[in-house]
Motif scaffolding. Structure first.
Motif, mmCIF file in Angstrom:
data_model
loop_
_atom_site.group_PDB
_atom_site.id
_atom_site.type_symbol
_atom_site.label_atom_id
_atom_site.label_comp_id
_atom_site.label_asym_id
_atom_site.label_seq_id
_atom_site.Cartn_x
_atom_site.Cartn_y
_atom_site.Cartn_z
ATOM 1 N N ILE A 38 -90.146 12.228 40.751
ATOM 2 C CA ILE A 38 -90.304 11.002 39.977
ATOM 3 C C ILE A 38 -89.672 9.836 40.726
ATOM 4 O O ILE A 38 -88.545 9.933 41.196
ATOM 5 N N LEU A 39 -90.414 8.736 40.814
ATOM 6 C CA LEU A 39 -89.910 7.506 41.416
ATOM 7 C C LEU A 39 -89.552 6.534 40.297
ATOM 8 O O LEU A 39 -90.383 6.254 39.425
ATOM 9 N N VAL A 40 -88.311 6.022 40.317
ATOM 10 C CA VAL A 40 -87.881 5.015 39.352
ATOM 11 C C VAL A 40 -87.594 3.735 40.134
ATOM 12 O O VAL A 40 -86.626 3.672 40.897
ATOM 13 N N VAL A 41 -88.456 2.748 39.971
ATOM 14 C CA VAL A 41 -88.260 1.450 40.622
ATOM 15 C C VAL A 41 -87.355 0.624 39.711
ATOM 16 O O VAL A 41 -87.680 0.407 38.550
ATOM 17 N N HIS A 77 -83.069 4.104 47.528
ATOM 18 C CA HIS A 77 -83.627 3.384 48.667
ATOM 19 C C HIS A 77 -83.817 1.910 48.316
ATOM 20 O O HIS A 77 -84.225 1.581 47.206
ATOM 21 N N TYR A 78 -83.563 1.057 49.285
ATOM 22 C CA TYR A 78 -83.781 -0.380 49.101
ATOM 23 C C TYR A 78 -85.281 -0.649 49.009
ATOM 24 O O TYR A 78 -86.077 -0.104 49.791
ATOM 25 N N LEU A 79 -85.684 -1.474 48.060
ATOM 26 C CA LEU A 79 -87.080 -1.866 47.923
ATOM 27 C C LEU A 79 -87.141 -3.244 47.277
ATOM 28 O O LEU A 79 -86.601 -3.456 46.193
ATOM 29 N N ASP A 80 -87.793 -4.161 47.952
ATOM 30 C CA ASP A 80 -88.030 -5.491 47.391
ATOM 31 C C ASP A 80 -89.536 -5.643 47.247
ATOM 32 O O ASP A 80 -90.251 -5.855 48.227
ATOM 33 N N VAL A 81 -90.036 -5.520 46.019
ATOM 34 C CA VAL A 81 -91.473 -5.569 45.785
ATOM 35 C C VAL A 81 -92.044 -6.960 46.000
ATOM 36 O O VAL A 81 -93.267 -7.127 46.008
ATOM 37 N N LEU A 82 -91.186 -7.966 46.193
ATOM 38 C CA LEU A 82 -91.663 -9.317 46.451
ATOM 39 C C LEU A 82 -92.002 -9.536 47.931
ATOM 40 O O LEU A 82 -92.611 -10.548 48.273
ATOM 41 N N GLU A 83 -91.617 -8.605 48.792
ATOM 42 C CA GLU A 83 -91.970 -8.706 50.208
ATOM 43 C C GLU A 83 -93.466 -8.453 50.374
ATOM 44 O O GLU A 83 -94.092 -7.762 49.564
ATOM 45 N N ASP A 84 -94.033 -9.008 51.454
ATOM 46 C CA ASP A 84 -95.469 -8.844 51.682
ATOM 47 C C ASP A 84 -95.870 -7.381 51.850
ATOM 48 O O ASP A 84 -96.837 -6.927 51.246
ATOM 49 N N ASP A 85 -95.143 -6.669 52.686
ATOM 50 C CA ASP A 85 -95.447 -5.260 52.926
ATOM 51 C C ASP A 85 -94.292 -4.416 52.419
ATOM 52 O O ASP A 85 -93.144 -4.643 52.797
ATOM 53 N N ILE A 86 -94.604 -3.440 51.576
ATOM 54 C CA ILE A 86 -93.560 -2.539 51.103
ATOM 55 C C ILE A 86 -93.848 -1.141 51.634
ATOM 56 O O ILE A 86 -94.993 -0.785 51.898
ATOM 57 N N SER A 87 -92.805 -0.365 51.803
ATOM 58 C CA SER A 87 -92.941 0.990 52.310
ATOM 59 C C SER A 87 -92.262 1.960 51.352
ATOM 60 O O SER A 87 -91.127 1.760 50.948
#
Length: 158
Positions: A38-41, A77-87
């Motif tokens: 499960i991924l929790v953003v 893990h770091y994640l910024d969904v506002l960036e153009d490309d997300i991984s």
């Protein structure tokens, strides 16, 4: 303490007001006898943090993301969904569930909110969710029964 009691305590503790599909999703995960991926953003605070901890406590493999409240641990893990490309290259081959709950709130009176604030909220809550779903699609397709819950924490903080 059983899963249903933990589920009810989660609701009372964080005053979670959510739709029926969200409750069904969370309740069904708590009743499973096997581990799900499960991924929790938005797992660094609020509802996302409480949910990630609850699901981990039930034995599920939870990968959480954060943007501003750094969390230590190999599953965060770091994640910024506002960036153009997300991984989402940290995801396992198969993903069974995704909970999208990045926290954001504009506490200004409606009359004082500028259009730019609405645009930023839209980018975070809608466009960001679309980006995450697209990035996770390959892993979702490998699951026997993938599920997604998208919700905003604004109603909880109002």
């Amino acid at each position: 303490m059983g899963p249903l009691l933990k589920f009810n305590l989660l609701y009372r503790t964080i005053r979670l007001i959510c739709c029926c599909p969200c409750r069904i999703f969370i309740h069904s995960l708590l009743r499973l006898n096997y581990m799900k991926n499960i991924l929790v953003v938005g797992a660094s605070s609020g509802i996302g943090k409480a949910l990630a901890e609850l699901l981990q406590g039930e034995g599920h493999n939870v990968m959480g993301t954060y943007r501003s409240n750094e969390v230590s641990g190999s599953q965060y893990h770091y994640l910024d969904v506002l960036e153009d490309d997300i991984s989402l290259d940290f995801l396992p081959e198969s993903l069974d569930g995704l909970v999208y709950c990045p926290g954001s709130i504009n506490l200004k009176p409606f009359a004082r909110l500028k259009p730019a604030a609405f645009e930023e909220d839209y980018k975070l809550q809608v466009v960001g969710a679309v980006k995450v779903l697209q990035a996770a699609l390959k892993a979702f397709k490998k699951s026997e029964s993938a599920a997604v819950v998208l919700f905003s924490t604004v109603a909880v903080q109002a």
